[in-house]
Design a protein around this motif. Structure first.
Motif, short mmCIF file in Angstrom:
data_model
loop_
_atom_site.label_atom_id
_atom_site.label_comp_id
_atom_site.label_asym_id
_atom_site.label_seq_id
_atom_site.Cartn_x
_atom_site.Cartn_y
_atom_site.Cartn_z
N THR A 195 6.08 -1.41 -11.19
CA THR A 195 5.19 -0.29 -11.54
C THR A 195 4.50 -0.52 -12.87
O THR A 195 3.57 0.20 -13.21
CB THR A 195 5.98 1.02 -11.59
OG1 THR A 195 7.10 0.85 -12.48
CG2 THR A 195 6.48 1.41 -10.22
N ARG A 214 3.88 3.79 -1.78
CA ARG A 214 2.85 3.99 -0.75
C ARG A 214 1.96 2.74 -0.61
O ARG A 214 1.65 2.32 0.51
CB ARG A 214 2.00 5.20 -1.10
CG ARG A 214 0.91 5.50 -0.07
CD ARG A 214 0.11 6.72 -0.46
NE ARG A 214 -0.57 6.49 -1.74
CZ ARG A 214 -0.96 7.47 -2.54
NH1 ARG A 214 -0.70 8.74 -2.23
NH2 ARG A 214 -1.58 7.20 -3.67
N GLU A 215 1.57 2.15 -1.71
CA GLU A 215 0.72 0.97 -1.66
C GLU A 215 1.42 -0.20 -0.99
O GLU A 215 0.81 -0.94 -0.21
CB GLU A 215 0.28 0.59 -3.07
CG GLU A 215 -0.69 1.58 -3.70
CD GLU A 215 -1.04 1.21 -5.13
OE1 GLU A 215 -0.45 0.24 -5.66
OE2 GLU A 215 -1.91 1.88 -5.71
N GLN A 275 4.56 10.17 -16.54
CA GLN A 275 3.93 9.76 -15.29
C GLN A 275 4.77 8.78 -14.49
O GLN A 275 4.31 8.24 -13.48
CB GLN A 275 2.57 9.10 -15.60
CG GLN A 275 1.57 10.03 -16.27
CD GLN A 275 1.17 11.18 -15.36
OE1 GLN A 275 0.89 10.99 -14.17
NE2 GLN A 275 1.16 12.39 -15.90
N LYS A 287 3.44 6.32 -5.92
CA LYS A 287 2.19 5.68 -5.56
C LYS A 287 2.41 4.20 -5.23
O LYS A 287 1.82 3.66 -4.28
CB LYS A 287 1.18 5.81 -6.71
CG LYS A 287 -0.17 5.19 -6.42
CD LYS A 287 -1.11 5.36 -7.61
CE LYS A 287 -2.45 4.69 -7.34
NZ LYS A 287 -3.38 4.81 -8.52
N ARG A 307 5.56 9.76 -10.65
CA ARG A 307 4.33 9.75 -9.85
C ARG A 307 3.84 8.33 -9.62
O ARG A 307 3.38 7.98 -8.52
CB ARG A 307 3.25 10.57 -10.57
CG ARG A 307 1.93 10.67 -9.81
CD ARG A 307 0.95 11.56 -10.54
NE ARG A 307 1.47 12.92 -10.68
CZ ARG A 307 0.80 13.89 -11.30
NH1 ARG A 307 -0.39 13.65 -11.83
NH2 ARG A 307 1.33 15.09 -11.39
N LYS A 308 3.94 7.48 -10.64
CA LYS A 308 3.51 6.09 -10.51
C LYS A 308 4.39 5.34 -9.53
O LYS A 308 3.92 4.49 -8.77
CB LYS A 308 3.53 5.42 -11.88
CG LYS A 308 2.72 4.15 -11.97
CD LYS A 308 2.58 3.67 -13.41
CE LYS A 308 1.62 2.48 -13.48
NZ LYS A 308 1.45 2.01 -14.89
#
Length: 496
Positions: free
Chosen positions: A94, A115-116, A105, A112, A108-109
């Motif tokens: 990350t 998901r990627e 953050q 994400k 949240r990072k």
């Protein structure tokens, strides 16, 4: 954090360890590992230990939730090999920055990033590793992983092993706990059979397990899961249906073997595939455990036939090396299972062991060494670089077998050296692996470079002049002395 603390205490209280059973309740809570000194993680931290155990699962995406340097320091930390998927060779992180930490953050990072990875690679699972930074700022890794698994429809496994919780060995065990809690037993295979086994603590370094698997295939024994070497997520998820297990490195995954025996009645034993005798004994014990669990007893006869055939071939190959290596002295500066299994393997062909390190060995490992060497005078917990150099420079050993950290001590002492740790380039397991180990030792010891580098340098060979040229002589006398010196022969020079 309290949940992680409870896991650590549970790992320290290891009933399968004879030494641990002999301690009182207070001593068991302290475990066997020495506490880390702040800022001194050269021997490996818990995060590094978890990566070592889990990264060889080749089709899984390994995501490090941390600043970039954490992944940079741990990526490719062992020379494990894969027969198929290469996703494990891709580094995911990350890349947490100061701004992410300040602004909160991190979670949240992480979501994400999961998901990627799911959209770009579609792995069967994603393993998420927090490190010291993300653990200290309080990111709830388990909550994010649970939410991501529900959202994206694939297993997202939290491996909660921040580096500051303990040593590399503790990280090994916590990685095993993560597999037990989130992976093993989550899939039911439709092809379970009476000849299925698990191999635990085998890392397939330089592909050496591929020298052993054909032997098991010839006996009709299927490796349901090799954890972690060349493993697949689905195989590990089905590992609870194996009938028996062999544990190669007890220091790393003894808790995994014990709990699998408790939960799914999978008996295990500790063995080694290094050396002819130990390989044969491992094959026998595997067959015996399978028979106890319901396999046809005829496998015992087939196992003995295979052992006799393979031993005859191996000993025939080794016969060519015995005259060249018998009586040679070897210093082992390694640890773990290699501290006793390699000792036994080398002694089988007449090589003398002048010392073996037991720094990373369990109490059981040390007992085995005493039984093999008949005493403990050749065992050392650790040896300072200066002492190691003095021992090698005085030619007390003909070769040193160790890892890359001490290779330059041997090279400076002008002593042959061979890498037998995780960075090695040659596989040494099984019958063929033993032959390869002996071949590499022979090549190293008899390499002509050692005779050359031990010779004095040309500039250290000074001519032995019969008499010094007097500075007070006349020019003609000086010229005469020079002419006389020019007429000297090779016999007039000092020995080099």
């Amino acid at each position: 954090m309290s949940l992680l603390r409870a896991k650590i205490q549970d790992v320290f209280n290891e009933p399968a360890c004879e030494e641990n059973r002999g301690k009182d309740a207070k001593a068991r809570k302290k475990g066997c590992s020495k506490p880390l000194t702040p800022g001194a993680a050269a021997g490996g931290c818990a995060f590094d230990g978890a990566k070592i155990v889990l990264q060889p699962i080749t089709d899984v995406a390994h995501l490090i939730h941390a600043p970039l340097a954490c992944e940079g320091n741990s990526w490719d930390n062992r020379g494990a090999a894969s027969s198929g998927p290469t996703l494990w060779r891709t580094s995911f992180t990350t890349d947490l920055t100061e701004l992410d930490v300040v602004m909160g953050q991190g979670e949240r990072k992480l979501f994400k990033a999961i998901r990627e990875i799911k959209e770009a690679y579609g792995p069967p699972a994603i393993f998420v590793y927090p490190t010291c930074v993300t653990a200290l700022i309080g990111d709830d890794i388990e909550a994010v992983c649970k939410r991501a698994a529900e959202k994206f429809g694939l297993p997202v496994v939290p491996v909660n092993t921040p580096g500051f919780v303990g040593s590399k060995n503790l990280g090994n065990k916590l990685a095993g706990e993560a597999l037990l809690e989130h992976v093993i037993g989550t899939v039911e295979p439709d092809d379970a059979g009476p000849y299925d086994i698990n191999i635990l603590g085998e890392f397939n370094l330089s592909g050496e397990f591929w020298l052993v698997k054909p032997l098991l295939d010839r006996l009709g024994i299927r490796v349901r899961a090799c954890i972690p070497g060349d493993a697949r997520y689905f195989d590990i998820a089905c590992a609870h249906r194996a009938r028996a297990a062999m544990m190669v490195c007890s220091t790393a995954l003894i808790n995994l073997a014990r709990k699998m025996e408790q939960r799914w009645d999978i008996p295990f034993f500790e063995g080694s595939f290094y050396g002819i005798t130990d390989t044969s004994e491992a094959l026998r014990k595997i067959s015996q455990l399978l028979v106890k669990k319901g396999a046809d007893p005829e496998i015992l006869g087939r196992t003995e036939a295979l052992i006799a055939e393979e031993e005859a071939i191996a000993w025939k190959k080794l016969a060519a090396y015995r005259p060249r290596l018998e009586g040679k002295r070897v210093l082992l500066n390694t640890g773990g299972v290699k501290s006793w299994s390699v000792v036994h393997a080398l002694m089988e062909i007449g090589i003398e062991i002048v010392g073996t390190s037991v720094k990373k060995s369990t109490v059981e490992d040390k007992q085995r060494i005493k039984q093999i060497l008949k005493d403990d005078n050749h065992m050392f917990e650790q040896m300072a670089p200066r002492e190691l150099y003095d021992m090698l420079s005085e030619r007390e050993a003909d070769i040193m077998l160790s890892g890359g950290r001490t290779q330059f001590i041997a090279l400076k002492a002008k002593t042959p050296w061979l890498d037998i740790n995780q960075e090695r380039q040659h596989p040494y397991a099984g019958y063929d692996g033993m032959v390869e180990l002996v071949r590499q030792i022979d090549l190293a010891i008899h390499n002509p470079i050692w005779r050359q580098v031990r010779e004095p340098a040309p500039w250290d060979c000074q001519p032995a002049v019969r008499e010094e040229l007097p500075s007070t002589k006349s020019d003609s006398a000086t010229l005469h002395a020079v002419q006389e010196f020019a007429g000297t022969t090779a016999d007039d020079f000092g020995e080099c």
